[in-house]
Design a protein around this motif. Structure first.
Motif, PDB file in Angstrom:
ATOM      1  N   ALA A   1       0.831  -1.202   0.000  1.00  0.00           N
ATOM      2  CA  ALA A   1       0.000   0.000   0.000  1.00  0.00           C
ATOM      3  C   ALA A   1       0.866   1.253   0.000  1.00  0.00           C
ATOM      4  N   LYS A   2       1.940   1.232   0.777  1.00  0.00           N
ATOM      5  CA  LYS A   2       2.843   2.374   0.852  1.00  0.00           C
ATOM      6  C   LYS A   2       4.274   1.898   0.587  1.00  0.00           C
ATOM      7  N   PRO A   3       4.688   1.847  -0.656  1.00  0.00           N
ATOM      8  CA  PRO A   3       6.047   1.405  -0.959  1.00  0.00           C
ATOM      9  C   PRO A   3       7.089   2.280  -0.266  1.00  0.00           C
ATOM     10  N   VAL A   4       8.130   1.678   0.194  1.00  0.00           N
ATOM     11  CA  VAL A   4       9.174   2.435   0.883  1.00  0.00           C
ATOM     12  C   VAL A   4      10.003   3.196  -0.137  1.00  0.00           C
ATOM     13  N   ASP A   5      10.592   4.300   0.284  1.00  0.00           N
ATOM     14  CA  ASP A   5      11.433   5.092  -0.610  1.00  0.00           C
ATOM     15  C   ASP A   5      12.894   5.035  -0.183  1.00  0.00           C
ATOM     16  N   TYR A   6      13.258   3.973   0.515  1.00  0.00           N
ATOM     17  CA  TYR A   6      14.642   3.794   0.940  1.00  0.00           C
ATOM     18  C   TYR A   6      15.053   2.355   0.651  1.00  0.00           C
ATOM     19  N   ALA A   7      16.344   2.067   0.800  1.00  0.00           N
ATOM     20  CA  ALA A   7      16.847   0.730   0.492  1.00  0.00           C
ATOM     21  C   ALA A   7      18.100   0.466   1.308  1.00  0.00           C
ATOM     22  N   PHE A   8      18.568  -0.782   1.262  1.00  0.00           N
ATOM     23  CA  PHE A   8      19.800  -1.188   1.945  1.00  0.00           C
ATOM     24  C   PHE A   8      20.771  -1.775   0.927  1.00  0.00           C
ATOM     25  N   ALA A   9      22.055  -1.624   1.222  1.00  0.00           N
ATOM     26  CA  ALA A   9      23.118  -2.252   0.430  1.00  0.00           C
ATOM     27  C   ALA A   9      24.090  -2.910   1.411  1.00  0.00           C
ATOM     28  N   PHE A  10      24.320  -4.207   1.236  1.00  0.00           N
ATOM     29  CA  PHE A  10      25.151  -4.962   2.166  1.00  0.00           C
ATOM     30  C   PHE A  10      26.452  -5.411   1.519  1.00  0.00           C
ATOM     31  N   ASP A  11      27.536  -5.202   2.233  1.00  0.00           N
ATOM     32  CA  ASP A  11      28.749  -5.926   1.886  1.00  0.00           C
ATOM     33  C   ASP A  11      28.503  -7.394   2.249  1.00  0.00           C
ATOM     34  N   ILE A  12      29.310  -8.293   1.727  1.00  0.00           N
ATOM     35  CA  ILE A  12      29.110  -9.720   2.004  1.00  0.00           C
ATOM     36  C   ILE A  12      30.122 -10.232   3.020  1.00  0.00           C
ATOM     37  N   ASP A  13      31.404 -10.268   2.645  1.00  0.00           N
ATOM     38  CA  ASP A  13      32.438 -10.791   3.538  1.00  0.00           C
ATOM     39  C   ASP A  13      32.636  -9.859   4.724  1.00  0.00           C
ATOM     40  N   GLY A  14      32.484 -10.408   5.925  1.00  0.00           N
ATOM     41  CA  GLY A  14      32.637  -9.612   7.140  1.00  0.00           C
ATOM     42  C   GLY A  14      31.344  -8.998   7.619  1.00  0.00           C
ATOM     43  N   VAL A  15      30.274  -9.127   6.817  1.00  0.00           N
ATOM     44  CA  VAL A  15      28.954  -8.589   7.194  1.00  0.00           C
ATOM     45  C   VAL A  15      27.912  -9.703   7.254  1.00  0.00           C
ATOM     46  N   LEU A  16      27.830 -10.481   6.173  1.00  0.00           N
ATOM     47  CA  LEU A  16      26.880 -11.600   6.120  1.00  0.00           C
ATOM     48  C   LEU A  16      27.560 -12.946   6.344  1.00  0.00           C
TER      49      LEU A  16
ATOM     50  N   LYS B   1      31.723 -15.019   6.798  1.00  0.00           N
ATOM     51  CA  LYS B   1      33.177 -14.939   6.948  1.00  0.00           C
ATOM     52  C   LYS B   1      33.740 -16.240   6.413  1.00  0.00           C
ATOM     53  N   GLY B   2      34.280 -16.199   5.203  1.00  0.00           N
ATOM     54  CA  GLY B   2      34.754 -17.420   4.584  1.00  0.00           C
ATOM     55  C   GLY B   2      33.590 -18.359   4.307  1.00  0.00           C
ATOM     56  N   LYS B   3      33.656 -19.555   4.882  1.00  0.00           N
ATOM     57  CA  LYS B   3      32.595 -20.541   4.699  1.00  0.00           C
ATOM     58  C   LYS B   3      31.600 -20.525   5.853  1.00  0.00           C
ATOM     59  N   ARG B   4      31.757 -19.571   6.745  1.00  0.00           N
ATOM     60  CA  ARG B   4      30.895 -19.511   7.926  1.00  0.00           C
ATOM     61  C   ARG B   4      29.899 -18.363   7.807  1.00  0.00           C
ATOM     62  N   THR B   5      28.652 -18.630   8.155  1.00  0.00           N
ATOM     63  CA  THR B   5      27.619 -17.591   8.149  1.00  0.00           C
ATOM     64  C   THR B   5      27.665 -16.810   9.452  1.00  0.00           C
ATOM     65  N   ILE B   6      27.606 -15.496   9.365  1.00  0.00           N
ATOM     66  CA  ILE B   6      27.503 -14.667  10.568  1.00  0.00           C
ATOM     67  C   ILE B   6      26.087 -14.836  11.134  1.00  0.00           C
TER      68      ILE B   6
ATOM     69  N   GLN C   1      22.176 -20.319  -0.404  1.00  0.00           N
ATOM     70  CA  GLN C   1      22.408 -21.581   0.296  1.00  0.00           C
ATOM     71  C   GLN C   1      22.877 -21.334   1.716  1.00  0.00           C
ATOM     72  N   MET C   2      23.812 -20.419   1.873  1.00  0.00           N
ATOM     73  CA  MET C   2      24.414 -20.194   3.192  1.00  0.00           C
ATOM     74  C   MET C   2      23.443 -19.567   4.182  1.00  0.00           C
ATOM     75  N   LEU C   3      22.606 -18.645   3.692  1.00  0.00           N
ATOM     76  CA  LEU C   3      21.694 -17.925   4.583  1.00  0.00           C
ATOM     77  C   LEU C   3      20.290 -18.514   4.605  1.00  0.00           C
TER      78      LEU C   3
ATOM     79  N   THR D   1      38.367 -12.828   6.406  1.00  0.00           N
ATOM     80  CA  THR D   1      38.048 -14.233   6.210  1.00  0.00           C
ATOM     81  C   THR D   1      37.842 -14.874   7.581  1.00  0.00           C
ATOM     82  N   GLU D   2      37.831 -16.218   7.617  1.00  0.00           N
ATOM     83  CA  GLU D   2      37.724 -16.919   8.887  1.00  0.00           C
ATOM     84  C   GLU D   2      39.001 -16.804   9.721  1.00  0.00           C
ATOM     85  N   PHE D   3      40.114 -16.427   9.085  1.00  0.00           N
ATOM     86  CA  PHE D   3      41.369 -16.268   9.814  1.00  0.00           C
ATOM     87  C   PHE D   3      41.234 -15.106  10.797  1.00  0.00           C
ATOM     88  N   PRO D   4      41.887 -15.176  11.961  1.00  0.00           N
ATOM     89  CA  PRO D   4      41.691 -14.169  13.018  1.00  0.00           C
ATOM     90  C   PRO D   4      42.025 -12.737  12.617  1.00  0.00           C
ATOM     91  N   VAL D   5      42.955 -12.546  11.678  1.00  0.00           N
ATOM     92  CA  VAL D   5      43.310 -11.186  11.244  1.00  0.00           C
ATOM     93  C   VAL D   5      43.108 -11.074   9.738  1.00  0.00           C
TER      94      VAL D   5
END
Length: 350
Positions: free
Chosen positions: A22-37, A39-44, A86-88, A230-234
């Motif tokens: 009924a009321k479409p939003v006028d904003y949006a989101f943009a996500f980085d992937i690695d380090g946000v969603l 880390k390597g093969k692991r899902t945050i 698949q991951m999320l 990545t999954e590595f500590p640094v």
């Protein structure tokens, strides 16, 4: 091909979805992937819940459009969409994915039928990406190495070609541009071969220019990330570090500064491309975009420069207690779910 399991949480994926509200939003989101969603093969852990909020699981019950805007690449947009789906366990469509080399499709009219050297990525994956984009004459470092193994005598050349017939004769095949699509798997060899091409006379490998005051070989990078998470500590060295190394060797050899064009975050070309993608998804240009990232030098700097709201998370490159001193974000959050919740809260107040 990966198969997306069903049932999945349905994401916002088209302008039609917005028109059903009924009321479409006028904003949006943009996500980085690695380090946000991921880390390597692991899902945050918070990533899936964050996207659920945008799928309508919020106080207003509204779907909010979003894209994945990453400096990663080396695969097609469709392959990355399937991987993250698949991951999320959330359906992401190819048109919602913007990779570092996605805006480089704009180079196709210039080099469609000219031989270009595409560097980086696993095996021939970036070769396939470039061909799908419309570059008809693509070669990769493995091809040059297989043509003359003495180009890099420290290891045996790799090439998954069924026969030697597919290898061009580079003494007669001029290269017209060098494009780095993804991170190198062999820095030494790839720096050597890129320098061979950049320093060649008329793009012929095995020759060398006499005058380096004018650089006539166009060079393109898909991103300038010095480090990434990545999954590595640094953090690990990224394509931007490779670029610095290449520039340093070129300057030492020629006394000149290496000229190049870069894409990816924080460059404006990538953000204007992302904005056009969001406009196609929404059916109109969003008034505000909340960019969520973990790298101040890329994600936050780029979003700030382009006039977007920048949300810095502590799950990747940045893990400080306060804000970034060099590139301060609009808001610092512990993770992506908190960032999305904060953005939605700002919209509810307006």
């Amino acid at each position: 091909m990966l198969r997306i399991p069903r049932p999945l949480i349905r994401t916002f994926s088209s302008a039609a979805a917005v028109k059903q509200q009924a009321k479409p939003v006028d904003y949006a989101f943009a996500f980085d992937i690695d380090g946000v969603l991921i880390k390597g093969k692991r899902t945050i852990p918070e990533a899936r819940r964050a996207l659920q909020q945008l799928n309508g699981d919020n106080s207003k019950g509204r779907r909010v459009p979003f894209v994945l805007l990453t400096n990663g690449g080396g695969v097609t947009e469709a392959a990355k969409a399937e991987q993250i789906s698949q991951m999320l366990d959330v359906e992401i469509l190819p048109e919602q994915v913007i990779l570092s080399h996605s805006p480089m499709q704009s180079l196709v009219p210039m080099y469609k039928d000219k031989t270009v050297l595409v560097v980086g990525g696993k095996d021939r994956a970036c070769y396939e990406v470039a061909r799908r984009y419309g570059f008809n004459k693509v070669v990769i470092p493995d091809d040059i190495h297989s043509w003359k193994s003495s180009v890099w005598p420290f290891r045996t050349p790799d090439r998954d070609s069924p026969s030697e017939e597919g290898i061009p004769d580079f003494s007669k095949t001029p290269i017209h541009a060098v494009m780095m699509f993804h991170d190198s798997r062999d820095w030494g060899r790839d720096i050597q071969i890129m320098l061979d091409v950049i320093c060649a006379q008329d793009g012929i490998v095995g020759t060398e220019k006499k005058d380096f005051r004018v650089q006539d070989m166009p060079l393109y990078f898909s991103n300038n990330d010095i480090i990434w998470s990545t999954e590595f500590p640094v953090p690990r060295l990224g394509q931007g570090s490779f670029k610095v190394a290449l520039e340093g060797v070129y300057n030492t050899l020629t006394g000149q500064q290496l000229q190049s064009t870069s894409y990816g975050k924080p460059h404006m070309t990538t953000y204007s491309y992302a904005e056009r993608v969001l406009e196609r998804l929404q059916g109109y240009k969003p008034s505000r975009v909340y960019a969520v990232g973990d790298n101040p030098a890329a994600d936050i700097r780029g979003a700030n420069d382009y006039g977007w709201k920048s949300l810095l998370v502590r799950t990747g490159v940045f893990q400080g207690s306060g804000n970034s001193t060099l590139y301060p974000a609009t808001r610092v959050c512990d993770h992506v779910e908190e960032a999305v919740a904060w953005g939605l809260e700002q919209e509810e107040r307006s």
